[in-house]
Design an enzyme around this catalytic site. Structure first.
Site, PDB file in Angstrom:
ATOM      1  N   GLU A 178       3.125  16.735  -4.748  1.00  0.00           N
ATOM      2  CA  GLU A 178       4.592  16.558  -4.715  1.00  0.00           C
ATOM      3  C   GLU A 178       5.300  17.284  -5.848  1.00  0.00           C
ATOM      4  O   GLU A 178       5.892  16.662  -6.739  1.00  0.00           O
ATOM      5  CB  GLU A 178       4.948  15.069  -4.723  1.00  0.00           C
ATOM      6  CG  GLU A 178       4.487  14.356  -3.470  1.00  0.00           C
ATOM      7  CD  GLU A 178       5.108  12.969  -3.307  1.00  0.00           C
ATOM      8  OE1 GLU A 178       5.817  12.514  -4.211  1.00  0.00           O
ATOM      9  OE2 GLU A 178       4.865  12.362  -2.250  1.00  0.00           O
ATOM     10  N   GLU A 360      -0.302  11.669   2.474  1.00  0.00           N
ATOM     11  CA  GLU A 360       0.188  10.337   2.106  1.00  0.00           C
ATOM     12  C   GLU A 360       1.166   9.873   3.168  1.00  0.00           C
ATOM     13  O   GLU A 360       2.009  10.639   3.631  1.00  0.00           O
ATOM     14  CB  GLU A 360       0.966  10.332   0.778  1.00  0.00           C
ATOM     15  CG  GLU A 360       0.123  10.425  -0.454  1.00  0.00           C
ATOM     16  CD  GLU A 360       0.944  10.313  -1.743  1.00  0.00           C
ATOM     17  OE1 GLU A 360       2.028   9.679  -1.739  1.00  0.00           O
ATOM     18  OE2 GLU A 360       0.491  10.864  -2.751  1.00  0.00           O
TER      19      GLU A 360
HETATM   20  C1  FCB Z   1       4.454   9.336  -3.684  1.00  0.00           C
HETATM   21  C2  FCB Z   1       3.448   9.594  -4.789  1.00  0.00           C
HETATM   22  C3  FCB Z   1       2.376   8.533  -4.901  1.00  0.00           C
HETATM   23  C4  FCB Z   1       2.952   7.146  -4.679  1.00  0.00           C
HETATM   24  C5  FCB Z   1       3.753   7.087  -3.401  1.00  0.00           C
HETATM   25  C6  FCB Z   1       4.303   5.716  -3.076  1.00  0.00           C
HETATM   26  O1  FCB Z   1       5.648   9.972  -3.983  1.00  0.00           O
HETATM   27  O2  FCB Z   1       2.817  10.839  -4.591  1.00  0.00           O
HETATM   28  O3  FCB Z   1       1.747   8.681  -6.140  1.00  0.00           O
HETATM   29  O4  FCB Z   1       3.675   6.768  -5.775  1.00  0.00           O
HETATM   30  O5  FCB Z   1       4.809   8.003  -3.483  1.00  0.00           O
END
Ligand code: FCB
Length: 462
Positions: A178, A360
């Site tokens: 990210e 994610e």
């Molecule tokens: C993302 C992050 C991860 C976690 C999730 C909820 O932005 O990459 O580390 O905090 O959100």
């Protein structure tokens, strides 16, 4: 793809049939779970520093102990094996590998990742390593961190150590997690380390992080035979929170920052128009070619659509705006709109043309105060969110999106950055007082889904 439903599919996914080689995984990151921040030679990171600043992290929480994964990784790998998880995405802590960010590597730190990787492989779980998930060594931040153009070289040297040491066993690598989030929050909004809000610092950071990504990609390519290299981006549709022209304009710039300025530079070799104009003073001849390296996959972290509005008091004139009243929300207030996920997968497929791994996706809940924590075990809200996401992903796949795998965020409840331990994203509950792990309903649901997708009859390989 046949629409026959796997016999033992869990509720909510009964009609889904993913290709047999679709990858089902779970994600974590070093600072959020490892703990042992002061052990075996690990150096301090910017998050250790930030957690000690008054009022920055809820309840003054720190990652000092976190899930104690540094000592309990064996149990955690066993847990994943029991759930049928096929791939584990984790991050290496740069300050554990290089306590001062550069110079001599810390053997004990490297040994830890050797043990973790070997344990994963013995359990039949594919290791997916991310080089940077926000825990910059403090010693490098003292030299200007990402605002220093030398940071690309520091990162490439760290990548070389990691690639040489682990590249015989780890084939799936991501450079950064990210890009847009840690740069915007750390250098524009000032809400995360190093708590800066400055246009020049932010623009330099964007460009240097892009250079670091390009250089590290070249290093991984050179040192890891058969590497599959990606980068992980947070991509969420950005919508204006009203029809006001200033909100629409602010949202366009917000979208360039959040969604475009890293993947466009890395995959298309250009910055989006508004950022391109302001970043020009920091771009030297040859930089864009250095940044734009061939990539094997696109890592997508997706949670929710985002709403933006104009705010002249903010560095770039935009900030998060109000959410529409009618959208349901997760336990941490994020909007729930699976169609945004489907849309994102389709748009990314046509814009970048790379295979996509969802690195994610998950649901946050809040269980403070402590006596209510165990209510978390029957996490039907998370089950519904995951089912909605996975159905949306299936629709996108059916319509041609090149999505190849899905990693749930997160395996474990963990240190959720500025929210501390109050926000829980795990499919496995962590009792922080005892470090006991208890699979939640969502973990059992995910395990049943994975099982139902394993080699059912009449399922084609892609
Ligand atoms: C993302 C992050 C991860 C976690 C999730 C909820 O932005 O990459 O580390 O905090 O959100």
């Amino acid at each position: 793809m046949p629409e026959t439903s796997p016999d033992d599919a869990p509720p909510g996914t009964a009609a889904l049939a993913f290709p047999t080689d679709f990858l089902w995984g779970a994600s974590t990151s070093a600072y959020q779970i490892e703990g042992a921040t002061n052990e075996d030679g690990r150096g301090p990171s910017v998050w250790d520093t930030f957690c000690r600043m008054t009022g920055r992290v809820n309840h003054g929480h720190t990652g000092d102990i976190a899930c104690d994964h540094y000592h309990r990784y064996g149990d955690d790998v066993r847990l994943m094996k029991d759930l049928g998880i096929g791939a584990y995405r984790f991050s290496l802590a740069w300050p554990r590998v290089l306590p001062r960010g550069r110079g001599v590597a810390n053997q004990a730190g490297l040994d830890f990742y050797d043990r973790l990787i070997d344990t994963l492989l013995e359990a039949g779980i594919e290791p997916w390593a991310t080089l940077f998930h926000w825990d910059l060594p403090q010693a490098l931040d003292d030299l200007g961190g990402w605002t220093n153009r030398d940071s690309a070289g520091w990162f490439a040297d760290y990548a070389t150590i990691a690639a040489r040491r682990f590249g015989d066993r780890v084939k799936h690598w991501a450079t950064f997690n990210e890009f847009s989030v840690f740069t915007l929050f750390g250098y524009a909004f000032g809400w995360a380390p190093p708590s800066i809000s400055d246009k020049a610092a932010h623009l330099k950071t964007i460009h240097h992080v892009n250079l670091a990504h390009g250089d590290a990609t070249a290093v991984l390519r050179a040192h890891v035979p058969g590497a599959a290299i990606g980068a992980i981006h947070s991509v969420q549709p950005c919508r204006p929170s009203s029809d006001a022209p200033e909100d629409i304009a602010a949202t366009a710039l917000f979208n360039e920052h959040w969604n475009l300025c890293f993947p466009d530079a890395q995959i298309l070799g250009t910055y989006p128009p508004q950022i391109g104009a302001s970043i020009e003073p920091y771009v030297r001849a040859g930089d864009m070619a250095r940044i734009c390296q061939p990539m094997d996959w696109f890592g997508l972290n997706h949670y929710a659509p985002m709403y933006a509005k104009a705010d002249p008091g903010m560095l770039w004139g935009f900030v998060f705006g109000a959410l529409p009243e009618n959208l349901p929300r997760t336990g941490v207030g994020w909007p729930i709109d699976p169609s945004a996920f489907e849309q994102t997968l389709k748009e990314l497929t046509s814009r970048y043309r790379l295979p996509i791994y969802v690195t994610e996706n998950g649901y946050g809940s809040q269980t403070q105060p402590a006596p209510n924590e165990r209510a978390e075990l029957d996490d039907q809200g998370r089950v519904a969110y995951l089912a909605g996401s996975i159905e949306a992903m299936h629709r996108a796949l059916r319509d041609g999106a090149k999505v190849r795998g899905y990693f749930v965020w997160s395996l474990l409840d963990n240190f959720e950055w500025g929210a501390g331990y109050g926000d829980r994203f795990g499919i496995v509950f962590v009792d922080y007082a005892t470090q006991e792990r208890i699979p939640k309903a969502s973990a059992r649901w995910y395990a049943a889904l994975i099982k139902s997708q394993k080699a059912p009859p009449n399922r084609p390989k892609r």
